[in-house]
Write an enzyme that holds these catalytic residues in place. Structure first.
Site, short mmCIF file in Angstrom:
data_model
loop_
_atom_site.label_atom_id
_atom_site.label_comp_id
_atom_site.label_asym_id
_atom_site.label_seq_id
_atom_site.Cartn_x
_atom_site.Cartn_y
_atom_site.Cartn_z
N GLU A 174 61.09 1.50 3.37
CA GLU A 174 60.05 0.47 3.46
C GLU A 174 58.64 1.04 3.43
O GLU A 174 57.68 0.34 3.73
CB GLU A 174 60.27 -0.36 4.72
CG GLU A 174 61.61 -1.07 4.76
CD GLU A 174 61.67 -2.32 3.89
OE1 GLU A 174 60.75 -3.15 3.96
OE2 GLU A 174 62.65 -2.46 3.12
N HIS A 248 59.24 -4.07 10.84
CA HIS A 248 58.68 -2.77 10.48
C HIS A 248 58.04 -2.16 11.72
O HIS A 248 57.59 -2.89 12.61
CB HIS A 248 57.61 -2.90 9.38
CG HIS A 248 58.14 -3.29 8.05
ND1 HIS A 248 57.57 -4.28 7.27
CD2 HIS A 248 59.20 -2.84 7.34
CE1 HIS A 248 58.25 -4.42 6.15
NE2 HIS A 248 59.25 -3.56 6.17
N CYS A 365 49.55 -4.60 7.37
CA CYS A 365 50.44 -4.83 6.22
C CYS A 365 49.69 -4.77 4.90
O CYS A 365 50.23 -4.36 3.88
CB CYS A 365 51.12 -6.19 6.32
SG CYS A 365 52.37 -6.31 7.61
#
EC number: 3.5.3.23
Length: 447
Positions: A174, A248, A365
């Protein structure tokens, strides 16, 4: 050697919509099928970039991807012209249309994992593209992300861009959202923390939501990025917080220089990890937020830890937060206590990023951190660096091409596809990227 952290922010795409595609991301699920405003989303992101650039923090932009992405629909068996493909998929399988129209590439913290030249065996900056294997809509991103990064970091003497790992669950990666770096000044060698959620043969894993990052992937990325093995720590995220919506690590922790700002429950075996960091990172400081002050649930709903921790020239730090933190009395109270305490954080900067937040993406993000020396910074494609001229040009571009209202039904509109391709053609020229999009290489554009 002197170096700076440059934040490369993702520009929100024209098809930004709420489809609830991301199981495990509670904001994404909660806002499913709401009406979105792509123009506002893009402008909120641009304003963050510009305000931080004006405050002296180097900023750059990474453009959106082509959406809806017709080639994948053809792979799934839909035939005919582009317009016919759109019509068929909207009628027969609208969930696929939503997936191939996702604007998720805006969250560039998932684009790649970065190793600064101070940490690598060959002295280059390394970038390994993330495969984002856990979610179909995100797994589509890697090839275009690689093209974009190669167009931005195009000096092969200074930068190595690596393709994503194979698209299998064992190697789910990720990107930088599961990666932190700790150390002194940016130009000095740092300690890289690769955070994973599961590993083969280890039963310690979440039960409700998926662990998207594997240890096997993290180890492979560290090898590809040629990180000095003496400067690597692999740490497991607490599976209990993954099950509470921390999909995350950047939803529960953020680092900058010698500081790790994290929740008390962020990591498995957290006290052991922090002791290791104290032994290996000079001046290491952990700011652990107790659950009695901020619950994991409140951390997820406000995105307290999906913040940016930025260093000013005087050594103090600014915490860049979403507006939701200011609107939560408990979290805002904690943050003001933090300002008064003995730590480097001396300023809070709040941004309205509601359009992105409603899909589960906060300030962290939206940005990819890249530490660069002055020479390396000069080697980056200068057209992507944020300044007054680029900010005005991008705002005008958004005004020209972006809709202010979008629903899932609108994704089938062939005019939206045409608008998007024309917009990206213009943008790729504005940013001097060349033909980075598949439709351009197929002869459908002028880039």
């Amino acid at each position: 050697m002197n170096a700076w952290e440059v934040n490369f922010d993702g520009l929100v795409g024209l098809t930004h919509h709420y489809a609830g595609l991301s199981f495990g991301n509670e904001a994404s699920t909660r806002h499913r099928f709401q009406v979105s405003n792509p123009r506002l989303a893009a402008k909120q992101g641009l304003l963050k970039m510009k305000k931080l650039a004006d405050a002296g923090f180097p900023q750059a932009v990474i453009p959106p991807h082509e959406r809806p992405f017709i080639p994948v629909l053809r792979q799934l068996g839909f035939r005919g012209s582009d317009e016919q493909v759109l019509e068929k998929v909207a009628r027969q399988a609208p969930h696929w249309l939503s997936s191939v129209s996702s604007a998720s590439p805006m969250w560039v913290a998932n684009a790649a994992t970065i190793a600064p030249s101070a940490d690598t065996l060959d002295g280059k900056v390394h970038l390994t593209v993330a495969n984002l294997n856990n979610k179909f809509h995100r797994s589509l991103e890697a090839p275009v992300t690689e093209s974009l990064l190669k167009a931005i970091f195009n000096d092969e003497e200074k930068f190595s861009v690596h393709s994503a790992l194979p698209q299998v669950a064992l190697l789910g990666d990720e990107g930088a959202a599961n990666h932190n770096r700790l150390g002194g000044h940016y130009g000095e060698p740092g300690m890289q923390i690769f955070v994973y959620g599961r590993e083969e043969g280890n039963d310690t894993r979440p039960s409700r939501y998926p662990a998207r990052q594997t240890r096997e992937a993290s180890e492979a990325v560290a090898r590809l990025n040629q990180v000095n093995p003496q400067q690597v720590i692999f740490a497991q995220q607490n599976p209990d917080v993954i099950d509470q919506g921390v999909f995350h690590n950047d939803v529960i922790a953020v680092s900058n220089c010698q500081v790790l700002f994290c929740h008390q429950q962020a990591f498995a075996r957290q006290s052991q990890l922090l002791a290791n960091l104290r032994a290996r990172v000079n001046g290491f400081m952990a700011i652990e937020v107790p659950a009695t002050h901020v619950s994991v649930s409140d951390a997820v709903s406000t995105y307290l830890f999906n913040s940016q921790l930025l260093s000013s020239d005087d050594g103090s730090m600014m915490l860049v937060l979403p507006q939701e933190c200011r609107e939560h009395a408990g979290v805002w109270g904690y943050l003001n206590e933090l300002l008064a305490a003995d730590n480097p954080i001396s300023e809070l900067k709040v941004f309205d990023l509601r359009e992105s937040m409603a899909n589960g993406g906060g300030p962290a993000c939206l940005r990819l951190r890249v530490v660069l020396t002055e020479e390396e910074r000069r080697a980056v494609n200068p057209a992507v660096m944020m300044n007054d001229t680029l900010f005005n040009a991008l705002n005008d571009w958004v005004d020209r091409y972006y809709r202010d209202r979008l629903t899932a039904a609108d994704l089938a509109d062939p005019q939206l596809l045409r608008e998007g391709r024309e917009a990206l053609d213009v943008l790729s020229q504005l940013l001097n990227l060349g033909s980075v999009y598949p439709f351009q290489r197929e002869g459908g554009g002028n880039g």
